[in-house]
Design a protein around this motif. Sequence first.
Motif, PDB file in Angstrom:
ATOM      1  N   UNK A  23      46.120  42.469  40.244  1.00 33.98           N
ATOM      2  CA  UNK A  23      45.916  43.671  39.469  1.00 33.98           C
ATOM      3  C   UNK A  23      44.647  43.588  38.635  1.00 33.98           C
ATOM      4  N   UNK A  24      44.512  44.487  37.671  1.00 38.65           N
ATOM      5  CA  UNK A  24      43.357  44.446  36.780  1.00 38.65           C
ATOM      6  C   UNK A  24      43.505  43.330  35.761  1.00 38.65           C
ATOM      7  N   UNK A  25      42.437  43.070  35.033  1.00 37.68           N
ATOM      8  CA  UNK A  25      42.579  42.242  33.840  1.00 37.68           C
ATOM      9  C   UNK A  25      43.107  43.139  32.731  1.00 37.68           C
ATOM     10  N   UNK A  26      43.542  42.551  31.633  1.00 41.46           N
ATOM     11  CA  UNK A  26      44.461  43.241  30.722  1.00 41.46           C
ATOM     12  C   UNK A  26      43.823  44.289  29.818  1.00 41.46           C
ATOM     13  N   UNK A  27      42.503  44.249  29.648  1.00 32.18           N
ATOM     14  CA  UNK A  27      41.906  45.176  28.684  1.00 32.18           C
ATOM     15  C   UNK A  27      40.428  45.371  28.972  1.00 32.18           C
ATOM     16  N   UNK A  28      39.856  46.406  28.375  1.00 33.00           N
ATOM     17  CA  UNK A  28      38.412  46.648  28.507  1.00 33.00           C
ATOM     18  C   UNK A  28      37.620  45.500  27.901  1.00 33.00           C
ATOM     19  N   UNK A  29      38.094  44.988  26.772  1.00 33.93           N
ATOM     20  CA  UNK A  29      37.382  43.875  26.143  1.00 33.93           C
ATOM     21  C   UNK A  29      37.324  42.674  27.075  1.00 33.93           C
ATOM     22  N   UNK A  61      41.836  38.235  49.374  1.00 31.90           N
ATOM     23  CA  UNK A  61      42.664  38.662  48.242  1.00 31.90           C
ATOM     24  C   UNK A  61      42.503  40.165  48.056  1.00 31.90           C
ATOM     25  N   UNK A  62      43.589  40.882  48.139  1.00 33.55           N
ATOM     26  CA  UNK A  62      43.531  42.333  47.964  1.00 33.55           C
ATOM     27  C   UNK A  62      43.627  42.669  46.479  1.00 33.55           C
ATOM     28  N   UNK A  63      42.920  43.689  46.081  1.00 34.04           N
ATOM     29  CA  UNK A  63      42.866  44.086  44.678  1.00 34.04           C
ATOM     30  C   UNK A  63      43.444  45.484  44.530  1.00 34.04           C
ATOM     31  N   UNK A  64      44.409  45.616  43.617  1.00 31.79           N
ATOM     32  CA  UNK A  64      44.904  46.941  43.288  1.00 31.79           C
ATOM     33  C   UNK A  64      45.841  47.563  44.293  1.00 31.79           C
ATOM     34  N   UNK A  65      46.363  46.797  45.233  1.00 31.70           N
ATOM     35  CA  UNK A  65      47.296  47.328  46.225  1.00 31.70           C
ATOM     36  C   UNK A  65      48.704  46.881  45.863  1.00 31.70           C
ATOM     37  N   UNK A  66      49.478  47.714  45.170  1.00 35.99           N
ATOM     38  CA  UNK A  66      50.797  47.283  44.697  1.00 35.99           C
ATOM     39  C   UNK A  66      51.784  47.010  45.816  1.00 35.99           C
ATOM     40  N   UNK A  67      51.489  47.479  47.027  1.00 41.13           N
ATOM     41  CA  UNK A  67      52.405  47.255  48.138  1.00 41.13           C
ATOM     42  C   UNK A  67      52.202  45.899  48.791  1.00 41.13           C
ATOM     43  N   UNK A  68      51.130  45.210  48.423  1.00 43.67           N
ATOM     44  CA  UNK A  68      50.805  43.937  49.058  1.00 43.67           C
ATOM     45  C   UNK A  68      51.110  42.792  48.109  1.00 43.67           C
TER      46      UNK A  68
END
Length: 474
Positions: free
Chosen positions: A318-324, A306-313
Motif C-alpha cells: 500500500x501507500x506509506x502512512x502520510x504526506x510527511x 511487487x504490485x502497488x496499490x492492488x488490494x486484490x493481490x
Amino acid sequence: MREYLKFYIDGRWVDPVETRTLDVDNPATEQVCGRIALGGAADVDKAVRAARTAFGTWAQSTREERLELLGSIAGEYQKRAADLADAVNEEMGAPPSLAAGPQVSLGLGHLATATDVLKNFAFEEQLGSTLVVKEPVGVCGLITPWNWPINQIACKVFPALATGNTMVLKPSEVAPYSAQIFTEILDAAGVPAGVYNLVYGDGPGVGAALSSHPDIDMVSFTGSTRAGVDVARNAAPTVKRVTQELGGKSPNIVLDDADFAKSVAAGTSVMMMNSGQSCNAPSRMLVPNSRMDEAIAVARETAAAVKVGDPADKTAIGPVASKAQFDKIQGLLQKGIDEGATLVVGGTGRPDGIETGYYVKPTVFANVTNDMTIAREEIFGPVLCILGYDDLDQAVEIGNDTEYGLAGYVSGADLEQARAVARRIRAGSVAINHGFDMSAPFGGYKRSGNGREWGQFGFDEYLETKAALGYTPA
C-alpha cells in the motif's frame, strides 16, 4: 467518516477537558476519513489519577484473575478481528491481505504469548534466606507508533496487564482507529475501571505530559530515535523507568553460497513488506562484490514484481502512512541518485498509473557505499540498498558501522557460517534466513533503544525486583 471524540478513562468514554480535534487522512486517497479528539495535560492528569487509584487493587490481583481477563480479551478480539482490519486498512492504507493478516494476527499472537508466559512466570524466588519478589512497576505510560499499530499496542498492553500494572495509552495520531477498536475490545472484556486508559493526542500535547508526569512510574515508547530522546529528557527529572524501541538500519549479510539468488530474492521481498515501514527492516543488503551483478539482476526482478496499490493481490503493498513520510522518502531517493548509487529499479515519483495516494515505487539501489546518506539514515519506505563486501570480516565491519543496532540478518545455505556471522552482529536480534519467533526478545543496541519487548523478556520491563532479606530464618 469516523469520529472518535472521546477518551477512555476510568472505565468510561468521557469528553476531553478542552475541545480540540484533528483530521485523519486516508493515505491511499489523500482524503480526510475521520476526526479524533486531541488531548492535553489535563486529560493525562485525569487518566493517570484513574490508573493510580486502580493500581492498588489490580496490583494485588491473582495470576488466575489475570489469566481469566486475558482469556476474555482473546474472545472479544476474535469477534472484532474484521473491524480491526478495516481500521488498519483505512488509517494506513494497508492492503486487506496485510491488514487482516499480519497486522491483526500479530496482536492476537502477543496476547497468546503473554497468556502462556503468565501461566508459569516466577514472580517469587527463594535465594538462601532471601525471598526475591517481582512486583508491578506501577502506572505505565504507553506511547505507540503508526507503522504496526496493533502490534505495538499489544506488545505493551498485554504484558503490562499480565504483570499487574495499570496504564495510559497514547496511540499515534496518524493511525488512531485501530486503537479505538482495541479499547472497545478491552472494555467489552471487562477490564476493571482505571486499569487501562486511552487518551488521543500528539507528542507535544500528550506524549510529553505522559513522559514527564510525576505519577507515571515508567514509560514504554516505540518510535523514532529523535522522539525517543525527547521522551528520555522529559522523563529524567522524575527518574522514571524508560524503555525505548527506536530506529534501525539493519544489515542483511548474504553469504556466498548455493542459496545466493534465493537469499537475495527473500531479502528484497521482506524489505518491501508493509511498504518498508518496519523499524527492523533489512534495509542494507550486503553481498560479495564478485556477485554484485547477479544480486542486481535478482533484486530487480523481485522488486519489479511487487504490485502497488492492488488490494486484490496478496503480494501488493500500500501507500506509506502520510504526506510527511512520502516527502521524506522522495528526498532520500533523490539523495541516493545524487550521491552516485546505482538506481536498479524504482526511484522518485509515484508508480506508473497511480496519481493519488502516498504510494512509493519499490526501489533498489546498488553499489551503495556505507557513507552514503541512504545507507546511514532510516528511510522507512520500500527502498533497498545493496552494498558490496570482499570477505565476511569486511561484511561484519560494514554491517556494524551504524549508529543503530535494532536488528540484523544473515542469509545463506551454510548454517554454521550463518551462526558464526550472527554472533558478530551488534544488534538486539539477528534473524538467520528470516527466522521469526514471537517469544524472542525484541529491542536494540546503541541508538535503537533500551529494554526488550515480547515474550517473558517483555514481562521484566514492567516489574520491580524486591529483596526480602531474612524471609526464611537461617
